[in-house]
Structures are given as structure tokens and as C-alpha cells.
Design a protein around this motif. Structure first.
Motif, PDB file in Angstrom:
ATOM      1  N   ALA A 171       0.815  -1.212   0.000  1.00 28.82           N
ATOM      2  CA  ALA A 171       0.000   0.000   0.000  1.00 28.82           C
ATOM      3  C   ALA A 171       0.849   1.263   0.000  1.00 28.82           C
ATOM      4  N   ARG A 172       1.899   1.283   0.771  1.00 26.95           N
ATOM      5  CA  ARG A 172       2.741   2.485   0.843  1.00 26.95           C
ATOM      6  C   ARG A 172       3.485   2.713  -0.467  1.00 26.95           C
ATOM      7  N   THR A 173       3.946   1.642  -1.068  1.00 23.35           N
ATOM      8  CA  THR A 173       4.620   1.772  -2.361  1.00 23.35           C
ATOM      9  C   THR A 173       3.650   2.288  -3.410  1.00 23.35           C
ATOM     10  N   PHE A 174       2.449   1.755  -3.375  1.00 21.33           N
ATOM     11  CA  PHE A 174       1.429   2.204  -4.308  1.00 21.33           C
ATOM     12  C   PHE A 174       1.166   3.694  -4.171  1.00 21.33           C
ATOM     13  N   VAL A 175       0.938   4.154  -2.943  1.00 24.69           N
ATOM     14  CA  VAL A 175       0.572   5.558  -2.736  1.00 24.69           C
ATOM     15  C   VAL A 175       1.730   6.481  -3.076  1.00 24.69           C
ATOM     16  N   ALA A 176       2.958   6.079  -2.771  1.00 23.31           N
ATOM     17  CA  ALA A 176       4.111   6.907  -3.131  1.00 23.31           C
ATOM     18  C   ALA A 176       4.203   7.069  -4.645  1.00 23.31           C
ATOM     19  N   ALA A 177       3.985   5.988  -5.370  1.00 22.11           N
ATOM     20  CA  ALA A 177       4.031   6.045  -6.832  1.00 22.11           C
ATOM     21  C   ALA A 177       2.857   6.846  -7.381  1.00 22.11           C
ATOM     22  N   TYR A 178       1.700   6.605  -6.848  1.00 24.94           N
ATOM     23  CA  TYR A 178       0.492   7.321  -7.270  1.00 24.94           C
ATOM     24  C   TYR A 178       0.646   8.823  -7.056  1.00 24.94           C
ATOM     25  N   THR A 179       1.255   9.201  -5.940  1.00 25.25           N
ATOM     26  CA  THR A 179       1.459  10.623  -5.644  1.00 25.25           C
ATOM     27  C   THR A 179       2.376  11.275  -6.667  1.00 25.25           C
ATOM     28  N   ARG A 180       3.421  10.573  -7.055  1.00 19.96           N
ATOM     29  CA  ARG A 180       4.354  11.137  -8.038  1.00 19.96           C
ATOM     30  C   ARG A 180       3.673  11.348  -9.383  1.00 19.96           C
ATOM     31  N   PRO A 185      -0.514  14.350 -10.974  1.00 19.86           N
ATOM     32  CA  PRO A 185      -0.962  15.419 -11.880  1.00 19.86           C
ATOM     33  C   PRO A 185      -1.614  14.898 -13.165  1.00 19.86           C
ATOM     34  N   LEU A 186      -1.157  13.771 -13.697  1.00 23.33           N
ATOM     35  CA  LEU A 186      -1.751  13.230 -14.925  1.00 23.33           C
ATOM     36  C   LEU A 186      -3.153  12.696 -14.666  1.00 23.33           C
ATOM     37  N   PHE A 187      -3.348  12.064 -13.524  1.00 23.35           N
ATOM     38  CA  PHE A 187      -4.686  11.559 -13.193  1.00 23.35           C
ATOM     39  C   PHE A 187      -5.646  12.712 -12.931  1.00 23.35           C
TER      40      PHE A 187
END
Length: 264
Positions: free
Chosen positions: A160-169, A172-174
Motif C-alpha cells: 500500500a505504501r509503495t502504491f501511494v508513493a508512486a500514485y502521488t508522483r 498530476p496526470l490523473f
């Protein structure tokens, strides 16, 4: 952007890959709302009062730390990330064009009645819908649930933490894709959390799920089930055990999504 989209789509697959076979085989079921009869003209309305943009519940930093590709040119990066994480075979599960836009559209539609098969980021699952019995005893076969096992396992790999860190980076595109969808004041992360909450509220099936086949395609025999949202129908069709495994991972991800530190 290494592993960024791969981790993201591992979770997205849970929400759309299983449901894609249902929509693909059912065909479009959207019925336009009836046109209301014309009404006599009313008195001139008062001038509209400007309303403030809706408050953001779960903010995500919208300024990328590193330059991102333009949304229209983001497919190669998305597909390369998938390959890095899951290997070359991962590409067979995903549509190669407008990947981020497809993800945003599908997530936004999961709480609605219909998800467009043409706009899904994933390709249909192989095989046919498994049923048991016939006529008034026609039900969804438990053998059907096993078809989703590879995707469930894929989702359970997600940290979950890896996912959210990547998602945060990549956020802007989403966010741009969500605004382009017709929500100029909308906030995609808030919508994502709301959709996760909707999936977590999905009911469990009580015993075999009865089906009917009025024409070519199957439907739930219970009108209450047939009227469920696309996301809730997905959770019913994959079986209680698979749904429980998905919900466990979604709770982990939701916890991280709502606690993203603001940009400093």
C-alpha cells in the motif's frame, strides 16, 4: 517513473478486469432517461450566486517532483512501467492506448450502473461465464470465481505504501484526466477514495446467485441485485472469498490515500 504505473494498475485490475468480461458479454445496457414533458415557462430566475469550489478532502501534491510526460504522450511510460514490474506478459492484459484516461473513466463509473467496455484499461478475461443448473435453477457456478484468481493474487502483491508513493508522483496526470472528463472543479483523489468506499460497501451473496437468461445474455434473477451498481455487481460475481481479499487490500490502500502529507 519506475514501477509507478505497475503498482497502480495492480490495484486497478481488481476493480475492472473481472468486471470487463461481464460488460463485454452483456453488451451496452444503458437506457437514456425519458424526456420530461415540456412545462410552461416560469418566472425569470434570480441571478445565480457564485458558489465556491468544493472543498478537497484528501489533498495530494499536484506539482510533480520530476517532469512528467504530457497526458496524450503518457502511454509508452505507462506500458514500460507495467513491463518492468510484471514482465512482458503484462501487456496482454491492458489496452495500449489512452491508459490513464481509461483508468480514470472506469474508476469514475464503478459506482454507476454501467461501465463502458470500450473505455476500459484492461482486456476481457478469457473463458466463458460458468453457470450451474438450468431454467428456474440456473445459478452462477462457483467454478466461475476461480477465473479471477490470477488477478486477485496480483493485487495482493501490492504494498500500500509503495502504491501511494508512486500514485502521488504521477498524480498530476490523473488529475488532468479527471478534469478533462468534465469535472473542472473535481478532485480525482477524493473520487478514488469515494469509489473505494463504495466497493467496500458491496454486499455479500447469500448462497448461490440465481440467474435468468431472457435473451442471449445472463442477468441476476433478483431485481435488487440486477439494480446494483457496476462495482457492486463485480464484487458479487467474483465470489465472497475473492471480494473479501480485495476489500482487505483496498482498506490498506485507503488508509494510505487519506494520509498523504501535503506539499511543503
Amino acid at each position: 517513473m519506475k514501477k509507478t504505473l505497475g503498482w497502480l494498475f495492480a490495484v486497478i485490475v481488481l476493480g475492472v478486469a473481472g468486471f470487463s468480461v461481464y460488460l463485454w458479454r452483456q453488451g451496452p445496457t444503458y437506457q437514456p432517461p425519458p424526456i420530461a414533458p415540456a412545462e410552461p415557462p416560469a418566472a425569470a430566475p434570480a441571478p445565480p450566486v457564485a458558489s465556491a469550489a468544493p472543498a478537497i478532502k484528501y489533498p495530494v501534491p499536484e506539482k510533480a517532483e520530476k517532469p512528467l510526460p504530457a497526458l496524450a504522450q503518457s502511454d509508452p511510460a505507462a506500458l514500460n512501467a507495467l513491463t518492468e514490474v510484471f514482465g512482458k506478459k503484462a501487456r496482454q492484459f491492458f489496452q495500449p492506448e489512452e491508459v490513464i484516461r481509461r483508468v480514470v473513466v472506469t474508476i469514475d463509473n464503478l459506482p454507476r450502473k454501467v461501465v463502458s467496455a470500450q473505455l476500459m484499461p484492461t482486456k476481457p478475461i478469457g473463458g466463458k461465464l460458468r453457470t450451474a443448473g438450468e431454467g428456474e435453477t440456473l445459478t452462477l457456478s462457483p467454478e466461475n470465481f476461480a477465473r479471477y484468481t490470477p488477478f486477485i493474487r496480483l493485487g495482493e502483491m501490492v504494498d500500500a505504501r509503495t502504491f501511494v508513493a508512486a500514485y502521488t508522483r504521477l498524480y498530476p496526470l490523473f488529475q488532468q484526466a479527471y478534469r478533462d472528463l468534465g469535472y473542472p472543479d473535481g478532485y480525482f483523489n477524493d473520487r478514488l477514495v469515494a469509489v473505494i468506499d463504495h466497493l467496500l460497501d458491496a454486499p455479500q451473496s447469500e448462497g448461490p446467485i440465481a440467474l435468468v437468461q431472457p435473451h442471449v445474455f445472463y442477468k441476476f434473477a433478483d431485481p435488487a441485485l440486477e439494480s446494483l451498481s457496476a462495482g457492486h455487481k463485480l464484487m458479487m460475481r467474483i465470489g465472497n472469498d475473492n471480494a473479501a481479499r480485495i476489500k482487505k487490500k483496498l482498506r490498506e490502500i485507503r488508509k494510505e490515500l487519506v494520509s498523504i502529507p501535503p506539499s511543503g
